[in-house]
Design a protein around this motif. Structure first.
Motif, PDB file in Angstrom:
ATOM      1  N   HIS A   1       0.791  -1.227   0.000  1.00  0.00           N
ATOM      2  CA  HIS A   1       0.000   0.000   0.000  1.00  0.00           C
ATOM      3  C   HIS A   1       0.824   1.278   0.000  1.00  0.00           C
ATOM      4  N   GLY A   2       2.100   1.190   0.327  1.00  0.00           N
ATOM      5  CA  GLY A   2       2.893   2.400   0.441  1.00  0.00           C
ATOM      6  C   GLY A   2       4.035   2.499  -0.544  1.00  0.00           C
ATOM      7  N   ARG A   3       4.063   1.586  -1.479  1.00  0.00           N
ATOM      8  CA  ARG A   3       5.174   1.552  -2.432  1.00  0.00           C
ATOM      9  C   ARG A   3       5.050   2.665  -3.455  1.00  0.00           C
ATOM     10  N   VAL A   4       6.156   3.327  -3.682  1.00  0.00           N
ATOM     11  CA  VAL A   4       6.277   4.330  -4.732  1.00  0.00           C
ATOM     12  C   VAL A   4       7.396   3.845  -5.640  1.00  0.00           C
ATOM     13  N   PRO A   5       7.138   3.740  -6.953  1.00  0.00           N
ATOM     14  CA  PRO A   5       8.183   3.247  -7.862  1.00  0.00           C
ATOM     15  C   PRO A   5       9.496   4.016  -7.685  1.00  0.00           C
ATOM     16  N   GLY A   6      10.576   3.275  -7.611  1.00  0.00           N
ATOM     17  CA  GLY A   6      11.888   3.866  -7.454  1.00  0.00           C
ATOM     18  C   GLY A   6      12.275   4.159  -6.015  1.00  0.00           C
ATOM     19  N   ARG A   7      11.372   3.902  -5.076  1.00  0.00           N
ATOM     20  CA  ARG A   7      11.652   4.142  -3.656  1.00  0.00           C
ATOM     21  C   ARG A   7      11.589   2.825  -2.901  1.00  0.00           C
ATOM     22  N   ASN A   8      12.375   2.703  -1.880  1.00  0.00           N
ATOM     23  CA  ASN A   8      12.412   1.487  -1.073  1.00  0.00           C
ATOM     24  C   ASN A   8      11.617   1.649   0.216  1.00  0.00           C
ATOM     25  N   VAL A   9      11.371   0.543   0.850  1.00  0.00           N
ATOM     26  CA  VAL A   9      10.794   0.495   2.186  1.00  0.00           C
ATOM     27  C   VAL A   9      11.954   0.237   3.134  1.00  0.00           C
ATOM     28  N   ARG A  10      11.942   0.885   4.311  1.00  0.00           N
ATOM     29  CA  ARG A  10      13.034   0.702   5.263  1.00  0.00           C
ATOM     30  C   ARG A  10      12.489   0.165   6.586  1.00  0.00           C
ATOM     31  N   LEU A  11      13.092  -0.894   7.073  1.00  0.00           N
ATOM     32  CA  LEU A  11      12.766  -1.477   8.369  1.00  0.00           C
ATOM     33  C   LEU A  11      13.870  -1.099   9.345  1.00  0.00           C
ATOM     34  N   THR A  12      13.473  -0.576  10.502  1.00  0.00           N
ATOM     35  CA  THR A  12      14.429  -0.238  11.555  1.00  0.00           C
ATOM     36  C   THR A  12      13.975  -0.910  12.844  1.00  0.00           C
ATOM     37  N   LEU A  13      14.903  -1.539  13.530  1.00  0.00           N
ATOM     38  CA  LEU A  13      14.641  -2.148  14.834  1.00  0.00           C
ATOM     39  C   LEU A  13      15.522  -1.456  15.854  1.00  0.00           C
ATOM     40  N   LYS A  14      14.916  -1.045  16.970  1.00  0.00           N
ATOM     41  CA  LYS A  14      15.654  -0.374  18.036  1.00  0.00           C
ATOM     42  C   LYS A  14      15.239  -0.975  19.371  1.00  0.00           C
ATOM     43  N   VAL A  15      16.180  -1.032  20.303  1.00  0.00           N
ATOM     44  CA  VAL A  15      15.865  -1.467  21.660  1.00  0.00           C
ATOM     45  C   VAL A  15      16.380  -0.400  22.615  1.00  0.00           C
ATOM     46  N   ALA A  16      15.485   0.072  23.492  1.00  0.00           N
ATOM     47  CA  ALA A  16      15.864   1.050  24.512  1.00  0.00           C
ATOM     48  C   ALA A  16      15.110   0.706  25.790  1.00  0.00           C
ATOM     49  N   GLY A  17      15.852   0.517  26.864  1.00  0.00           N
ATOM     50  CA  GLY A  17      15.223   0.191  28.139  1.00  0.00           C
ATOM     51  C   GLY A  17      14.398  -1.078  28.090  1.00  0.00           C
ATOM     52  N   GLY A  18      14.780  -2.013  27.243  1.00  0.00           N
ATOM     53  CA  GLY A  18      14.043  -3.264  27.114  1.00  0.00           C
ATOM     54  C   GLY A  18      12.867  -3.205  26.159  1.00  0.00           C
ATOM     55  N   THR A  19      12.511  -2.014  25.682  1.00  0.00           N
ATOM     56  CA  THR A  19      11.393  -1.876  24.743  1.00  0.00           C
ATOM     57  C   THR A  19      11.909  -1.986  23.315  1.00  0.00           C
ATOM     58  N   LEU A  20      11.289  -2.878  22.556  1.00  0.00           N
ATOM     59  CA  LEU A  20      11.612  -3.033  21.142  1.00  0.00           C
ATOM     60  C   LEU A  20      10.721  -2.105  20.339  1.00  0.00           C
ATOM     61  N   ARG A  21      11.326  -1.284  19.501  1.00  0.00           N
ATOM     62  CA  ARG A  21      10.579  -0.404  18.601  1.00  0.00           C
ATOM     63  C   ARG A  21      10.836  -0.866  17.173  1.00  0.00           C
ATOM     64  N   ILE A  22       9.754  -1.152  16.481  1.00  0.00           N
ATOM     65  CA  ILE A  22       9.793  -1.590  15.083  1.00  0.00           C
ATOM     66  C   ILE A  22       9.289  -0.413  14.257  1.00  0.00           C
ATOM     67  N   GLU A  23      10.060   0.016  13.259  1.00  0.00           N
ATOM     68  CA  GLU A  23       9.653   1.111  12.394  1.00  0.00           C
ATOM     69  C   GLU A  23       9.746   0.663  10.946  1.00  0.00           C
ATOM     70  N   VAL A  24       8.702   0.941  10.178  1.00  0.00           N
ATOM     71  CA  VAL A  24       8.706   0.653   8.751  1.00  0.00           C
ATOM     72  C   VAL A  24       8.350   1.954   8.032  1.00  0.00           C
ATOM     73  N   ARG A  25       9.281   2.414   7.212  1.00  0.00           N
ATOM     74  CA  ARG A  25       9.107   3.687   6.504  1.00  0.00           C
ATOM     75  C   ARG A  25       8.887   3.418   5.021  1.00  0.00           C
ATOM     76  N   ASP A  26       7.909   4.123   4.449  1.00  0.00           N
ATOM     77  CA  ASP A  26       7.689   4.068   3.002  1.00  0.00           C
ATOM     78  C   ASP A  26       7.549   5.498   2.486  1.00  0.00           C
ATOM     79  N   ALA A  27       7.513   5.654   1.179  1.00  0.00           N
ATOM     80  CA  ALA A  27       7.515   6.981   0.562  1.00  0.00           C
ATOM     81  C   ALA A  27       6.125   7.519   0.256  1.00  0.00           C
TER      82      ALA A  27
END
Length: 110
Positions: free
Chosen positions: A30-56
């Motif tokens: 649903h978020g794909r734009v031709p020529g642009r990628n999707v980015r997955l980022t995983l972060k852990v802070a204070g034991g909390t896992l944050r999942i981020e998915v960025r699209d264009a």
């Protein structure tokens, strides 16, 4: 690869893997734009896992779709309900170009 990273960090994988799969699939479908990628980022802070998915894509923000009971379950469109149930918090952060859909899991929910 994301599941392997979570194992390396010593975090439970099951709920996080389901959330990662849903958010990345939504971004690709649903978020794909031709020529642009999707980015997955995983972060852990204070034991909390944050999942981020960025699209264009900026014109469509994700929302949980609830169907009336009489319609019955459909074959698709329920992924964010899964995210809502598994994550402690989730949301969308609009950007200048695109958006980031994120979810957080605290140690008790992982």
């Amino acid at each position: 690869m994301a599941s392997e990273r979570l194992v390396t960090w010593g975090l439970p994988v099951e709920n996080a893997a389901l959330i990662i799969a849903e958010l990345t699939a939504n971004a690709a479908l649903h978020g794909r734009v031709p020529g642009r990628n999707v980015r997955l980022t995983l972060k852990v802070a204070g034991g909390t896992l944050r999942i981020e998915v960025r699209d264009a894509c900026t014109d469509r923000l994700p929302a949980v779709r609830r169907r009336p009971e009489e319609e019955g379950p459909g074959e698709s469109g329920h992924g964010l309900l899964l995210v809502e149930e598994l994550a402690d918090r989730w949301g969308v952060t609009p950007g200048l170009v695109g958006k980031t859909v994120w979810a957080e899991l605290t140690p008790k929910s992982q």
